[in-house]
Scaffold this motif. Structure first.
Motif, PDB file in Angstrom:
ATOM      1  N   TYR A 185      -2.120  -5.122  -2.607  1.00 43.29           N
ATOM      2  CA  TYR A 185      -1.129  -4.775  -1.578  1.00 43.29           C
ATOM      3  C   TYR A 185       0.106  -4.146  -2.224  1.00 43.29           C
ATOM      4  O   TYR A 185       0.790  -3.348  -1.623  1.00 43.29           O
TER       5      TYR A 185
ATOM      6  N   ASP B  45      -0.378   2.088  -2.686  1.00 41.70           N
ATOM      7  CA  ASP B  45       0.263   3.409  -2.542  1.00 41.70           C
ATOM      8  C   ASP B  45       0.266   4.172  -3.857  1.00 41.70           C
ATOM      9  O   ASP B  45      -0.078   5.348  -3.907  1.00 41.70           O
TER      10      ASP B  45
ATOM     11  N   ASP C  66      -7.041  -4.045   2.923  1.00 44.33           N
ATOM     12  CA  ASP C  66      -6.599  -3.256   4.093  1.00 44.33           C
ATOM     13  C   ASP C  66      -5.643  -2.150   3.677  1.00 44.33           C
ATOM     14  O   ASP C  66      -5.742  -1.017   4.134  1.00 44.33           O
ATOM     15  N   ALA C  67      -4.700  -2.502   2.772  1.00 45.21           N
ATOM     16  CA  ALA C  67      -3.699  -1.513   2.336  1.00 45.21           C
ATOM     17  C   ALA C  67      -4.381  -0.357   1.612  1.00 45.21           C
ATOM     18  O   ALA C  67      -4.060   0.819   1.844  1.00 45.21           O
TER      19      ALA C  67
ATOM     20  N   HIS D 280      -7.493   0.627   1.897  1.00 47.36           N
ATOM     21  CA  HIS D 280      -8.308   1.355   2.881  1.00 47.36           C
ATOM     22  C   HIS D 280      -7.427   2.320   3.669  1.00 47.36           C
ATOM     23  O   HIS D 280      -7.764   3.482   3.865  1.00 47.36           O
ATOM     24  N   LYS D 281      -6.271   1.811   4.057  1.00 52.43           N
ATOM     25  CA  LYS D 281      -5.344   2.587   4.889  1.00 52.43           C
ATOM     26  C   LYS D 281      -4.824   3.834   4.172  1.00 52.43           C
ATOM     27  O   LYS D 281      -4.669   4.897   4.786  1.00 52.43           O
TER      28      LYS D 281
ATOM     29  N   ARG E  60     -16.228  -1.188   7.926  1.00 53.36           N
ATOM     30  CA  ARG E  60     -15.121  -0.498   7.239  1.00 53.36           C
ATOM     31  C   ARG E  60     -15.576   0.734   6.457  1.00 53.36           C
ATOM     32  O   ARG E  60     -14.772   1.402   5.815  1.00 53.36           O
TER      33      ARG E  60
END
Ligand code: SAM
Ligand code: SF4
Length: 336
Positions: free
Chosen positions: A110, A114, A153-154, A156-157, A187
């Motif tokens: 997480y 980025d 999730d992060a 994947h996003k 997913r």
């Protein structure tokens, strides 16, 4: 910098094109099949700094390695890891590297998603053995399941491609495979199931939890429409396509069907030791020649001599009632 590329061919005619780099032996988890609870970690003075890792990796790239995977221990707990990722990214930009990638337990993902998405890393492997938070805590000892899910999730996003790796463990997660396939399918994640390998003393009997993936596959074939896939990531995984999820399912079967004949890889530890085979003790120290000779010539000849001594394959075997690992070092030393 344009690199002249020399090919590294081992004595069995295998081209070595894949380097795995364990950037730390430390980890925030204690997965029961990987580590004992009371592990002794290396003193920091023994560990290569990030620039030294870059120099060794670059020497391999110069000699024909075109794929690098950063692993550990847990690579995302190594301080400054993004500095290494960003400096190695130059080889992807130059075209010398086809792929720079990472294997992680996702505990810190997480925080890094980025930055990773902004680097040359496009695809990551996430190790996740269970979707059940209680089983997760039991298996990893101190892992935070929700934090791992948040990390996945992060990632994947922000568009990182994710493959999930799941070690198949009898009596622990063997009732979850259908659910994990489904979860990955929803997913768009590919999934690889892995057999446990007898590496390092883990303080319990591995045999108790060892599962043959050929049996697992037969069981899964009853629930899913699987067809053999020609897809390969250059690794040992053999894939099937799953019609229902439109994702791939891989099987890594070092014990029931080993893959040494096509092995293209070597492994560097965070102390600069090169292991030429995951399942053998043969190793070569690259730290001394790296530090002794800034020109890189001593390092180059140490690498060449290591490749000329790559063993033919491993002798992994897990016997009932035995607790003797095939090699003394834990998987966390070489990172899988
Ligand atoms: N900490 C990171 C992670 O867990 O993804 C990277 C290092 S970990 C050693 C790399 C992979 O090795 C993980 O997928 C883990 O499940 C697997 N592994 C560890 N010990 C193993 C063993 N004895 N047999 C098979 N796989 C193992
Ligand atoms: Fe850590 Fe990865 Fe080993 Fe688990 S498998 S203890 S996350 S190094």
């Amino acid at each position: 910098m344009g690199f002249k590329s020399y090919k590294m061919i081992d004595p069995f005619g295998r081209k070595i094109s894949y380097l795995r780099v364990s950037v730390t032996d430390r980890c925030d988890f204690r997965c029961s099949y990987c580590m004992a609870e009371d592990m002794d970690f290396l003193p920091r003075s023994e560990i290569l700094d990030l620039e030294e890792i870059d120099r060794v990796a670059s020497a391999f790239i110069k000699r024909g390695v075109d794929k690098i995977r950063l692993t550990g221990g847990e690579p995302l707990v190594r301080r400054g890891i993004m500095k290494l990722v960003n400096s190695l990214s130059r080889h992807k930009k130059s075209g010398a590297l086809k792929e720079l990638t990472l294997t992680t337990n996702a505990s810190q993902l997480y925080r890094f998603a980025d930055d990773l998405a902004g680097s040359a890393i496009e695809r990551i492997n996430v190790s996740l053995d269970t979707l059940n938070p209680e089983t997760f805590t039991r298996l990893t000892k101190n892992g935070d399941h929700a934090q791992v899910m948040r990390g996945i999730d992060a990632a994947h996003k922000v568009g990182l491609k994710i493959k999930i790796n799941t070690v198949a463990l009898k009596g622990i997660n063997d009732n979850e495979f259908d659910e994990i396939i489904n979860w990955c399918g929803e997913r768009g994640f590919d999934l690889t199931l892995i057999e446990t390998m007898p590496m390092g003393d883990i303080g319990n009997l591995r045999y108790d939890h060892h599962l043959s993936l050929s049996d697992v596959r037969k069981r899964l074939e009853k629930n899913w429409t699987m067809s053999q896939s020609s897809y390969s990531t250059g690794g040992p995984s053999k894939y099937v396509d799953i019609a229902e999820t439109k994702t791939k399912l891989g099987f890594i079967t070092p014990l029931s069907d080993h893959f040494c004949d096509s092995c293209n890889r070597v492994r560097l530890t965070c102390t600069g030791t090169l292991y030429m085979c995951l399942g053998q003790d043969a190793s070569v120290d690259l730290r001394e020649p790296l530090r002794a000779d800034p020109s890189g010539e001593k390092l180059a000849s140490a690498i060449e001599s290591a490749i000329s001594n790559k063993p033919k394959g491993h002798d992994f075997e897990i016997k009932s009632g035995e607790n003797i690992p095939a090699v003394a070092r834990h998987m966390s030393v070489t990172g899988g």
